[in-house]
Design an enzyme around this catalytic site. Structure first.
Site, PDB file in Angstrom:
ATOM      1  CD  GLU A   7      -2.967   5.436   6.814  1.00 51.58           C
ATOM      2  OE1 GLU A   7      -2.987   5.515   5.575  1.00 51.58           O
ATOM      3  OE2 GLU A   7      -2.026   4.917   7.450  1.00 51.58           O
ATOM      4  N   GLY A  58       2.706   2.333  10.776  1.00 51.36           N
ATOM      5  CA  GLY A  58       3.646   3.440  10.615  1.00 51.36           C
ATOM      6  C   GLY A  58       4.341   3.854  11.902  1.00 51.36           C
ATOM      7  N   GLY A 114       3.011  -1.169   4.256  1.00 47.49           N
ATOM      8  CA  GLY A 114       2.998   0.259   3.954  1.00 47.49           C
ATOM      9  C   GLY A 114       4.395   0.734   3.601  1.00 47.49           C
ATOM     10  N   GLY A 115       5.043   1.395   4.547  1.00 45.90           N
ATOM     11  CA  GLY A 115       6.338   2.032   4.318  1.00 45.90           C
ATOM     12  C   GLY A 115       7.362   1.148   3.610  1.00 45.90           C
ATOM     13  CG  ASN A 131      -1.738   1.218   1.398  1.00 39.29           C
ATOM     14  OD1 ASN A 131      -1.785   2.059   0.494  1.00 39.29           O
ATOM     15  ND2 ASN A 131      -2.405   1.346   2.528  1.00 39.29           N
ATOM     16  CG  HIS A 190      -5.763   1.766   5.312  1.00 39.62           C
ATOM     17  ND1 HIS A 190      -5.337   2.697   6.209  1.00 39.62           N
ATOM     18  CD2 HIS A 190      -4.729   0.898   5.135  1.00 39.62           C
ATOM     19  CE1 HIS A 190      -4.080   2.426   6.553  1.00 39.62           C
ATOM     20  NE2 HIS A 190      -3.687   1.339   5.911  1.00 39.62           N
ATOM     21  CD  GLU A 232      -3.200  -2.535   7.308  1.00 41.01           C
ATOM     22  OE1 GLU A 232      -2.118  -2.752   6.779  1.00 41.01           O
ATOM     23  OE2 GLU A 232      -3.848  -1.496   7.104  1.00 41.01           O
ATOM     24  CE  LYS A 261      -0.199   3.172   4.843  1.00 44.19           C
ATOM     25  NZ  LYS A 261      -0.079   3.245   6.271  1.00 44.19           N
ATOM     26  CB  SER A 281       5.540  -1.708  11.894  1.00 45.93           C
ATOM     27  OG  SER A 281       5.088  -0.389  12.148  1.00 45.93           O
TER      28      SER A 281
HETATM   29  P1  13P Z   1       3.197   0.409   7.649  1.00 45.97           P
HETATM   30  O1  13P Z   1       3.721  -0.892   7.067  1.00 45.97           O
HETATM   31  O2  13P Z   1       3.905   1.603   7.153  1.00 45.97           O
HETATM   32  O3  13P Z   1       3.103   0.319   9.136  1.00 45.97           O
HETATM   33  O4  13P Z   1       1.691   0.555   7.115  1.00 45.97           O
HETATM   34  C1  13P Z   1       0.824  -0.509   7.199  1.00 45.97           C
HETATM   35  C2  13P Z   1      -0.405  -0.172   6.446  1.00 45.97           C
HETATM   36  O5  13P Z   1      -1.186   0.680   6.840  1.00 45.97           O
HETATM   37  C3  13P Z   1      -0.657  -0.878   5.183  1.00 45.97           C
HETATM   38  O6  13P Z   1      -1.939  -0.658   4.723  1.00 45.97           O
END
Ligand code: 13P
Length: 251
Positions: A97, A173, A233-234, A9, A95, A167, A11, A212
């Protein structure tokens, strides 16, 4: 046997230049054959990514879709039908967010999930608790409600062609990862909730962990019986790191 899946993802990250660079890195990875891989660019970059990945075994998904399929007067939205037309196979629904920052309710997410499937996309339903909810001992209740909302509205059959991502919000994050045991506990509860409705569906649906995930912790997480891969994510913004996570899922 469930086929493992690793999804990246992105983002709200990327420019045309950085996306092209990332895709080039992904295209050069030696990926294991037994893992489904998908990337989720911002919708603006979906077509670019679809074009650049042509001929590769990496699918493309979107991070969000409108609550109705087709076309219509809905300024600023992109529909599941348009995403499918652009070459998407998956779409994230719910998600954290979007639940928290954009205020998306279970009711809206039910509609998005339905709209995704109506257009032939596979929804990846994201569920998870906040730190406050975990500390109050409400993790399974919260996750159960988020999942239950879709089951009640659309029926267990909706999960024949869907993926679920657990998640924990506190792990997104933050560098804090749920331990493999913490994640497995929730994944097992999710599968048990599905099993109450239909055990065949419960056995078939893939449950991804997100929060993470890195190459360094992926092997342990993916080694748990009910964790079928990850939503990253990251770490998915770095092709080498993402590749190492994919290989961990292939082991
Ligand atoms: P991180 O891997 O950056 O923690 O993000 C996870 C995420 O929200 C994937 O959708």
């Amino acid at each position: 046997m469930r086929r493992p899946m690793v999804a990246g993802n992105w983002k709200m990250h990327g420019t045309r230049a950085s996306v092209a660079e990332l895709i080039e890195g992904l295209a050069n990875l030696a990926l294991p054959g037994g893992v489904d891989v998908a990337v989720f660019p911002p919708s603006l970059h979906v077509s670019l990514v679809v074009d650049c990945l042509e001929g590769q075994s990496i699918s493309v998904g979107a991070q969000n879709c409108a609550p109705q399929a087709g076309q219509g007067a809905l300024t600023g939205e992109v529909s599941s039908t348009q995403l499918a037309d652009a070459g998407c196979k998956f779409v994230l629904v719910g998600h954290s967010e979007r639940r928290q920052i954009m205020g998306e309710s279970n009711e809206v997410l039910n509609r998005k999930f339905e709209a995704a499937q109506a257009a032939g996309l596979i929804p990846i339903l994201c569920i998870g608790e906040t730190l406050e909810e975990r500390e109050a001992g409400k993790t399974l209740e919260v996750v159960g409600q988020q999942l239950g909302s879709i089951i009640e509205e659309l029926g267990i059959g909706a999960f024949v062609n869907a993926v679920i991502a657990y998640e924990p919000v506190w792990a997104i994050g933050t560098g804090l990862t749920a331990s493999p045991e913490q994640a497995q506990e929730v994944h097992a509860a999710i599968r048990a909730q599905l099993k109450k409705e239909n055990s065949e569906v419960a056995q078939g649906v893939r449950l991804l962990y997100g929060g993470s995930v890195k190459a360094a912790n992926a092997v342990e997480l993916f080694g748990m019986p009910d964790i079928d891969g990850g939503l990253i994510g990251g770490a998915s913004l770095n092709a080498d790191e993402f590749g190492a996570i994919i290989r961990a899922a292939g082991n």
